[in-house]
Design an enzyme around this catalytic site. Structure first.
Site, PDB file in Angstrom:
ATOM      1  N   SER A  28       8.306 -15.997 -36.256  1.00  6.71           N
ATOM      2  CA  SER A  28       7.711 -15.079 -35.288  1.00  6.71           C
ATOM      3  C   SER A  28       8.778 -14.420 -34.429  1.00  6.71           C
ATOM      4  O   SER A  28       9.700 -15.085 -33.945  1.00  6.71           O
ATOM      5  CB  SER A  28       6.723 -15.830 -34.390  1.00  6.71           C
ATOM      6  OG  SER A  28       6.166 -14.953 -33.441  1.00  6.71           O
ATOM      7  N   ASP A  29       8.627 -13.127 -34.276  1.00  7.44           N
ATOM      8  CA  ASP A  29       9.438 -12.411 -33.295  1.00  7.44           C
ATOM      9  C   ASP A  29       9.035 -12.903 -31.898  1.00  7.44           C
ATOM     10  O   ASP A  29       7.916 -13.392 -31.713  1.00  7.44           O
ATOM     11  CB  ASP A  29       9.172 -10.908 -33.437  1.00  7.44           C
ATOM     12  CG  ASP A  29       9.842 -10.098 -32.348  1.00  7.44           C
ATOM     13  OD1 ASP A  29      11.039 -10.304 -32.118  1.00  7.44           O
ATOM     14  OD2 ASP A  29       9.146  -9.276 -31.720  1.00  7.44           O
ATOM     15  N   LYS A  30       9.926 -12.796 -30.932  1.00 10.37           N
ATOM     16  CA  LYS A  30       9.606 -13.251 -29.576  1.00 10.37           C
ATOM     17  C   LYS A  30       9.043 -12.121 -28.723  1.00 10.37           C
ATOM     18  O   LYS A  30       7.884 -12.165 -28.295  1.00 10.37           O
ATOM     19  CB  LYS A  30      10.850 -13.838 -28.886  1.00 10.37           C
ATOM     20  CG  LYS A  30      10.587 -14.266 -27.429  1.00 10.37           C
ATOM     21  CD  LYS A  30      11.855 -14.696 -26.734  1.00 10.37           C
ATOM     22  CE  LYS A  30      12.756 -13.528 -26.392  1.00 10.37           C
ATOM     23  NZ  LYS A  30      12.208 -12.655 -25.315  1.00 10.37           N
ATOM     24  N   THR A  31       9.865 -11.107 -28.493  1.00 14.82           N
ATOM     25  CA  THR A  31       9.498 -10.059 -27.551  1.00 14.82           C
ATOM     26  C   THR A  31       8.329  -9.236 -28.057  1.00 14.82           C
ATOM     27  O   THR A  31       8.402  -8.612 -29.105  1.00 14.82           O
ATOM     28  CB  THR A  31      10.710  -9.138 -27.295  1.00 14.82           C
ATOM     29  OG1 THR A  31      11.836  -9.942 -26.937  1.00 14.82           O
ATOM     30  CG2 THR A  31      10.415  -8.158 -26.171  1.00 14.82           C
TER      31      THR A  31
END
Length: 929
Positions: free
Chosen positions: A349-352
């Protein structure tokens, strides 16, 4: 819930000292510029390139745009007619036309078209990822050419062009900042760049002379000129587009269907060819031995044997699942992603913008001098520049307006009741603070408020070691700090510290719970972000994840082998400071280990990994590039719907595996029984009955798409070896029952296997065998629904009704005749009852097989090279693990023995001490006396 930082209140006088605020280093990807290209970048900033230079470089580097690749819709539609099973069905369709069996031809062609149309219609709304990437680029830009500042199309930019970047501009190409304004004047401040969609960084990045700005990032503050360094496909965003365009692999589900198809094709072709050759040789010189006559017989067997309905049933099942997900605001763009999601064991998963909100939020502050959280919010609001297009100012104003009662229900939006701003000094890059002079309307007294960089505010109040420690502590955890101070009552020159605001891009409200639920379902979640490592660790901590976060250098370490890097990827909880190529590599390395990977993201930087992953999931509010590269798009904010997707996909997987096991079992049974009776007795069911079994049973099985499903607690996996072996065993059991019916009704009841031309009264065996072959394999689907006993999860009423209803129709047909000769009702009912009871017995066999089955059995029965290597590796790992546990047990035994000996020694020492006290006690008493 995300864990908040406790507000720190210092009641005592601040400690003065010489501590300094530590500057946190910003890690950024550095683009390499070749010496040849560097020579082209030495353009005069006040003049720019000439038209001749532009023409030469445009011919060399090409236009500043991404190559457009579109797939022909017709070719896309024809793609649904490919695959092992599809090819076999198409061959059967062609043979039907050759022998002029137009009924079979029409039925087979209709099934092929239905399957293709379902897939094409469901996926027709998908857009090209490259198209979306092109839309993210700026369309116009200001550039110096031949000594004039002109506005031109970004497509005409070339390396060496001098461009002007101002507030609100989309950067048109990768460039290097020159540190001067549009007319050549020196600039004091940095350029504030929002590159979150490209790199995943939650905070805008301050860039000065010599730093690189990337195409498609947005200027949030400042003005500077830059020299273009890279254009088109060579830019940061262009490399992401190239990664997307080269990612074109066969889907996991298609591979599975092809493997099943290859097995079915193998046994069908081998057995049918044997029958073909035998019939041609055995009946040579007779009418029955003519090629077209034999071919017509073989065609009927082939059509009845091959699972013509398998692709259709699979497509309908996935389409129904996609519709269920759409009701939960989960849009499925690629139909097979519904099934593949069930097997995903790692979710990157990407964070931002995915795990977090991608907006700066007021966190718990550091406070001193008895000030409160409301005080620091109020004073920071008074010192905030109204209408400033700055994310930090916006975060401060938003937090104050939401939390302070005094700012609720105001008549004028920019007024603060009870206070009046009489003077305001906006933010200045040299002073790094904003300052306001305030009059308190009730008392008429005035004071000043300042808000700015922590080191500047601490210096303003004369130093404060406690505040410095607090700021350094916040910085080490990735939080952005702002100092707030005001003048003391009656003295406009003496400042005192109020505290430090802390700002962070917070996790989404449902992110932590989603991660917990994913872990509970056997799906490991890894955070992959372009943000700084310290910020990634802080967010991971708030999400309840482990803090084993590595920076991107671990992914490209030349001193380590690919296997070692892959082990890092598997064991790490996430990676920080990555670029699109790194995200792509993480997914690729996991896939090489046979792991099915899901990827969630929202930015341009996520698009290549979304495309590469087995299941790419674009979250709510994502960019067009991410949305187009993904297989699934979430329309609702947050990630909670991912868990809904996992649950639905696992239910669909169970239904599809159930159907596959049933259909392969039916095919094996059908081929084995008819292979023997055709070869030995030259007998078969009439073509109309074989086709009726094929069509009626497969159409009835479509309702499996709405059947109750037992959802697995762990990621599902297609175990092809297990599936085929179980199908063969169950098929053999059904074949035995078929021969029992064949011989019992022939030898005991006198229903001999005669030709179709014989009188109806002599052809009763075909009615008995039709009813048996229609019902016995079909009832087995009640067993194949589950890995356990069939009664552990009963089928849905509609599913049971349709399956049983289909066989009741077959029963009535043989009782009343018409398409088949009539048989006594008692005999027909007994045949149907035997089929029903037999599925219960087969259910016991199935459960026993599932319990006894292991990977070792698969490697033994179907010994491929990959399986043998995997089995050997598992044995080595098991030996090593046993040694580790033996060592642990030895250490534990030694520890226990040591503890026992120690306790005995302590007991002896204690007893000895008590004896000594008892002896010493009276003597002491005597001495006292």
């Amino acid at each position: 819930m995300s864990e908040k930082i406790e507000a720190t209140q210092v009641d005592t006088a601040p400690t003065k000292g010489k501590l300094e605020v530590e500057e946190t280093e910003h890690h950024e990807h550095k683009d390499e510029i070749s010496p040849e290209l560097e020579a082209l970048l030495q353009t005069n900033p006040k003049y720019g390139l000439t038209e001749a230079e532009v023409a030469e470089r445009l011919a060399r580097f090409g236009p500043n745009q991404l190559a457009e690749v579109k797939r022909n819709p017709l070719l896309k539609f024809l793609g649904y007619f490919t695959g092992a099973i599809a090819y076999l069905i198409e061959v059967a369709c062609i043979i039907s036309a050759v022998v002029k069996d137009w009924l079979d031809f029409g039925i087979i062609l209709a099934l092929l078209l239905v399957n293709a149309c379902i897939g094409f219609i469901e996926e027709s709304k998908a857009e090209s990822a490259l198209d979306a990437l092109r839309q993210t680029l700026a369309l116009k830009t200001r550039c110096w050419r031949d000594g004039h500042l002109v506005e031109l199309d970004v497509a005409t930019l070339v390396p060496g062009d001098i461009i002007v970047l101002r507030l609100g501009d989309i950067v048109p190409a990768d460039g290097r900042l020159l540190g001067i304004g549009a007319t050549g004047e020196a600039t004091e401040g940095d350029l504030l760049i929002d590159q979150s969609a490209l790199t995943g960084e939650s905070l805008p990045v301050a860039k000065n002379k010599g730093k690189t700005v990337y195409s498609s990032s947005i200027v949030k503050q400042g003005q500077q000129m830059a020299v273009v360094t890279k254009t088109g496909g060579d830019t940061f965003i262009g490399r992401a587009a190239n990664l997307i365009s080269i990612t074109s692999e066969e889907g996991h589900f298609q591979k599975i269907i092809n493997r099943i198809g290859n097995f079915l094709i193998l046994i069908t072709v081998v057995l049918v060819l044997i029958i073909l050759v035998y019939q041609l040789v055995h009946f040579k010189g007779t009418e029955d031995g003519e090629f077209l006559t034999v071919l017509r017989k073989i065609l009927v067997l082939t059509v009845a044997a091959i699972p013509v309905g398998l692709p259709t049933v699979m497509s309908v099942t996935m389409a129904v699942g996609a519709k269920q997900l759409a009701a939960k605001k989960v849009i499925v763009k690629r139909l097979t992603a519904v099934e593949e999601m069930a097997s995903v064991s790692v979710l990157c998963s990407d964070k931002t913008g995915t795990l977090t909100l991608n907006e700066l939020t007021f966190d718990e502050p550091y406070l001193t001098n008895n000030y409160t959280s409301d005080d620091i919010l109020l004073y920071s609001y008074l010192a905030a520049e109204a209408g400033a297009n700055d994310p930090i100012e916006f975060a401060v104003r938003t937090a104050a307006e939401e939390q302070l009662e005094i700012l609720q229900n105001r008549t004028h939006k920019h007024d603060v009741p009870g206070y009046k701003v009489t003077s305001f000094l906006p933010f200045n890059p040299s002073t790094k603070l904003t300052q306001a002079t305030i009059t308190q309307l009730e008392t008429g007294s005035s004071f000043k408020v300042a808000k700015g960089a922590p080191q500047v505010i601490i210096r303003l109040v004369g130093g404060d070691d406690d505040a410095v420690r607090a700021v350094n502590s916040l910085a080490k955890r990735g939080l952005r700090a702002l100092g707030v101070a005001r003048t003391v009552e009656g003295n406009m020159d003496k400042w005192e510290l109020i505290g430090m605001i802390s700002l962070i891009d917070p996790p989404r409200p449902d992110s932590a719970e989603t991660i917990r639920r994913c872990n509970a379902m056997g799906v490991a979640v890894k955070m992959i972000t372009g943000d700084q490592l310290i910020i990634a660790k802080e967010v991971a901590h708030r999400l309840g994840m482990q803090r084993v976060m590595l920076d991107a250098s671990h992914l490209v370490d030349s001193d380590k082998s690919e296997d070692e890097i892959t082990e890092h990827v598997i064991r790490a909880d996430g990676f920080a400071q990555v670029i699109p190529e790194h995200k792509y590599r993480v997914v690729e390395l996991l896939q090489k280990r046979g792991i099915l990977v899901g990827m969630t993201g929202d930015g341009v930087n996520d698009a290549p990994a979304l495309k590469k992953a087995n299941v790419g999931i674009a979250v709510h509010g994502c960019t067009d590039a991410a949305r187009s590269a993904a297989d699934i798009v979430l329309l609702a904010p947050g990630l909670s719907t991912i868990v809904d997707g996992l649950m639905t996909s696992r239910a669909i997987f169970q239904r599809m595996r159930s159907y596959a096991l049933y259909r392969i079992t039916s095919t094996v049974h059908f081929l084995m029984f008819f292979f023997v009776v055709v070869m030995v007795y030259d007998w078969s069911l009439p073509a109309r009955l074989l086709i009726l079994i094929c069509i009626l049973n497969d159409l009835a099985t479509l309702v499996i798409s709405v059947d109750n499903a037992q959802i697995s607690e762990h990621p599902d996996k297609w175990r092809i070896g297990q599936l085929i072996t179980m199908s063969i065993v169950l098929g053999l059991c059904l074949t035995a029952l078929s021969f029992a019916h064949f011989f019992v009704f022939w030898k005991h009841f006198g229903y001999a296997p005669v030709r179709e031309e014989a009188p109806e009264s002599e052809r009763r065996l075909e009615s008995i065998m039709y009813l048996h072959i229609s019902s016995a394999p079909h009832f087995v689907i009640f067993s194949t629904r589950l890995t356990g006993y069939f009664w552990e999860n009963l089928p849905s009423p509609m599913f049971a009704l349709v399956i049983i209803g289909t066989q009741i129709i077959a029963l009535l047909m043989v009782i009343f005749g018409g398409l088949t000769p009539k048989v006594p009702a008692g005999e027909a009912i007994v045949v149907l009852c035997i089929s029903f009871v037999y599925f219960v017995l087969l259910d016991q066999v199935k459960v026993w097989l599932f319990k006894k089955w292991s990977f070792e059995m698969t490697a033994t029965f179907v010994p491929t090279t990959a399986r043998r290597q995997k089995l050997a590796a598992r044995k080595v790992a098991k030996v090593q693990q046993n040694r580790v546990w033996e060592n642990i047990d030895s250490v534990r035994k030694i520890a226990v023995m040591t503890a026992v000996v120690s306790s005995f020694q302590e007991k002896e020492h204690h007893e000895h001490k008590e004896d000594h006290s008892a002896v010493a006690g009276p003597s002491t008493t005597l001495e006292v006396k």
